[in-house]
Design an enzyme around this catalytic site. Structure first.
Site, short mmCIF file in Angstrom:
data_model
loop_
_atom_site.label_atom_id
_atom_site.label_comp_id
_atom_site.label_asym_id
_atom_site.label_seq_id
_atom_site.Cartn_x
_atom_site.Cartn_y
_atom_site.Cartn_z
N ARG A 1 -86.70 -21.54 31.64
CA ARG A 1 -87.15 -21.95 32.95
C ARG A 1 -86.84 -20.74 33.80
O ARG A 1 -86.04 -19.81 33.48
CB ARG A 1 -86.49 -23.22 33.33
CG ARG A 1 -84.93 -23.35 32.93
CD ARG A 1 -84.66 -24.20 33.92
NE ARG A 1 -84.29 -23.80 35.17
CZ ARG A 1 -83.73 -22.79 35.58
NH1 ARG A 1 -82.98 -22.22 34.67
NH2 ARG A 1 -83.78 -22.29 36.74
N GLY A 2 -87.24 -20.81 35.03
CA GLY A 2 -86.82 -20.03 36.06
C GLY A 2 -87.98 -19.03 35.98
O GLY A 2 -88.51 -18.54 35.13
N ALA A 3 -88.42 -18.70 37.40
CA ALA A 3 -89.62 -17.92 37.67
C ALA A 3 -89.89 -16.76 36.70
O ALA A 3 -90.70 -16.50 36.00
CB ALA A 3 -90.05 -17.80 38.85
N ARG B 1 -97.20 -23.86 33.53
CA ARG B 1 -96.63 -24.25 34.87
C ARG B 1 -97.43 -23.49 35.93
O ARG B 1 -97.49 -22.27 35.82
CB ARG B 1 -95.29 -23.89 34.70
CG ARG B 1 -94.11 -24.58 33.77
CD ARG B 1 -92.86 -24.34 34.01
NE ARG B 1 -92.42 -25.40 35.30
CZ ARG B 1 -91.09 -25.22 35.57
NH1 ARG B 1 -90.37 -24.33 35.20
NH2 ARG B 1 -90.78 -25.92 36.60
N GLN C 1 -80.51 -28.69 37.46
CA GLN C 1 -80.27 -27.17 37.22
C GLN C 1 -78.96 -26.61 37.88
O GLN C 1 -78.41 -25.98 37.28
CB GLN C 1 -81.48 -26.38 37.79
CG GLN C 1 -82.63 -26.62 36.76
CD GLN C 1 -83.79 -27.53 37.42
OE1 GLN C 1 -83.35 -28.42 38.08
NE2 GLN C 1 -85.03 -27.44 37.16
N ASP D 1 -90.29 -19.18 43.69
CA ASP D 1 -91.40 -19.27 42.41
C ASP D 1 -92.43 -18.53 42.88
O ASP D 1 -93.17 -17.93 42.00
CB ASP D 1 -91.51 -20.62 42.18
CG ASP D 1 -90.32 -21.32 41.23
OD1 ASP D 1 -89.07 -21.57 41.86
OD2 ASP D 1 -90.35 -21.04 40.04
N ASN E 1 -89.98 -23.17 46.29
CA ASN E 1 -88.86 -23.03 45.46
C ASN E 1 -88.38 -24.55 45.14
O ASN E 1 -89.28 -25.49 45.41
CB ASN E 1 -87.52 -22.24 46.01
CG ASN E 1 -86.58 -21.99 45.15
OD1 ASN E 1 -86.44 -21.67 44.16
ND2 ASN E 1 -85.31 -22.28 45.50
N LYS E 2 -87.55 -24.75 44.24
CA LYS E 2 -87.29 -26.15 43.75
C LYS E 2 -87.15 -26.96 45.01
O LYS E 2 -86.54 -26.86 45.82
CB LYS E 2 -85.79 -25.83 43.26
CG LYS E 2 -85.40 -27.30 42.31
CD LYS E 2 -86.17 -27.94 41.38
CE LYS E 2 -86.76 -27.09 40.43
NZ LYS E 2 -88.18 -27.46 39.57
O1 MRU Z 1 -88.21 -25.72 37.49
P1 MRU Z 1 -87.33 -24.43 37.33
O2 MRU Z 1 -85.94 -24.95 36.92
O3 MRU Z 1 -87.99 -23.52 36.52
O4 MRU Z 1 -87.29 -24.07 38.91
C1 MRU Z 1 -86.57 -22.73 38.94
C2 MRU Z 1 -86.51 -22.39 40.56
O5 MRU Z 1 -86.83 -23.16 41.31
C3 MRU Z 1 -85.84 -20.94 40.82
O6 MRU Z 1 -85.16 -21.02 42.10
C4 MRU Z 1 -86.58 -20.05 40.88
O7 MRU Z 1 -87.48 -20.05 39.74
C5 MRU Z 1 -86.26 -18.86 41.03
S1 MRU Z 1 -85.25 -18.20 39.41
C6 MRU Z 1 -84.70 -16.56 39.73
#
Ligand code: MRU
Length: 339
Positions: free
Chosen positions: A49-51, A86, A186, A227, A237-238
């Site tokens: 996970r993570g962008a 996603r 997370q 993201d 973002n999240k």
């Molecule tokens: O759903 P996730 O855990 O993939 O969401 C991640 C986030 O929202 C992060 O803040 C974002 O991807 C930046 S990661 C460098």
């Protein structure tokens, strides 16, 4: 492909494997990932996970398939299946676009080199972001962060967490408030694990405690990831990031978004055009993970579960990118349109 090793993804001796983020922090288990089906399932279930990292993971998998002799037509189909996993993080689309352009222009044999470049570029971008961001943070700062933006979310040191790590390396005193980040935790599971590894003093809080801490003057600055950043500076973002920004403005707490240029979508005019992923109701009805499953809501309780929210540019004090720190007037003048 040459060996590539990051905190939560590695390509070693021709095999791709992923550190299963479901099982962190209790177990550090690496899982093999050698098919599109496996990578799709791992991305959807947030085992990777993570962008930035989902883009790198999808690219490494495509490169691996190319090395195994998979045809150009199939590689194109597989890229589209990975793109559909996603919708919000534009890094995934950007990486796959680069891989597909390489496939079209140079053929499948060039995909491993392109994936390696994407991996190394992400490491470099993270380092630049960390340097740019750390310069803004004063000695003794109390930083609040949301979700996980570190080495578990990128090929390098991370974005917001990369800045935190650089502040620590510079020898400045700091303390981090870690939002637990409902519904998938997370912050509680992953950012705490990273803070521990970095040796950064930190305190875990429930998301709904952040306003109280700001009212008490216990937060000096907020650093979050993104993201997708639209051309006008709005960003996704999240979920929970937007409410942090609103409360931060009320309390005059500086609020920074931290990301590489690969998260900027210049074709997206503003936040209303960012697609937001809707996730499984079960994530809100209870929790599940390596610790088992707990459901506290009555069966079939209606649920709204957007994975991300959009923070308008007018609530942001600065955009910390690999190319430097941008202030609201620069963003309003179009700085994100030609990065
Ligand atoms: O759903 P996730 O855990 O993939 O969401 C991640 C986030 O929202 C992060 O803040 C974002 O991807 C930046 S990661 C460098």
């Amino acid at each position: 492909m040459k060996d590539l090793i990051a905190t939560s993804i590695k390509y070693q001796q021709g095999a791709l494997s992923i550190l299963d983020q479901h099982q962190l922090p209790h177990q550090e288990q690496w899982l093999p990932c050698d098919s599109t089906e496996t990578m799709i399932a791992m991305i959807k279930q947030l085992q990777i996970r993570g962008a930035p990292l989902i883009g790198i993971g999808a690219s490494l998998l495509l490169a691996h398939l190319a090395e195994q002799g998979v045809s150009t037509t199939t590689l194109r189909t597989e890229a589209e299946r990975l793109r559909a996993t996603r919708p919000t993080a534009v890094n995934l689309m950007n990486c796959l676009d680069r891989m597909l352009a390489t496939l079209d222009n140079e053929g499948p044999a060039a995909l491993p080199r392109c994936a390696e470049q994407l991996f190394h570029e992400d490491v470099t971008l993270c380092n630049r972001i960390a340097t740019a961001g750390a310069a803004l943070i004063e000695d003794g700062a109390n930083i609040l962060t949301h979700c996980n933006t570190g080495s578990l979310a990128t090929a390098g040191v991370g974005t917001a967490i990369g800045v935190i790590g650089a502040v620590k390396q510079q020898g400045k005193a700091l303390h981090v408030w870690v939002d637990e980040t409902r519904p998938l935790l997370q912050g509680g599971r992953l950012t705490t694990w990273e803070m521990d590894r970095l040796g950064v003093p930190h305190t875990l809080i429930c998301d709904n405690m952040a306003a109280l801490l700001m009212a008490q003057g216990k937060v000096d600055v907020i650093l979050v990831g993104a993201d997708r950043i639209a051309a006008n500076g709005d960003f996704a973002n999240k979920v929970g990031t937007y409410s942090l920004a609103v409360v931060a403005q009320y309390h005059n707490v500086p609020f920074y978004v931290v990301a590489p240029y690969t998260t900027v979508d210049a074709n997206c005019p503003d936040g209303s055009a960012i697609p937001i992923e809707q996730r499984n109701p079960a994530e809100v009805q209870g929790v599940s993970g390596s610790f088992g499953e707990i459901n506290w809501a009555p069966d079939n309780t209606p649920v709204y579960n957007p994975a991300f929210d959009v923070t308008p540019a007018k609530l942001v004090s600065g955009w910390i990118l690999d190319t430097g720190v941008y202030r609201p007037e620069q963003i309003a003048a179009g700085a994100l349109k030609n990065l």
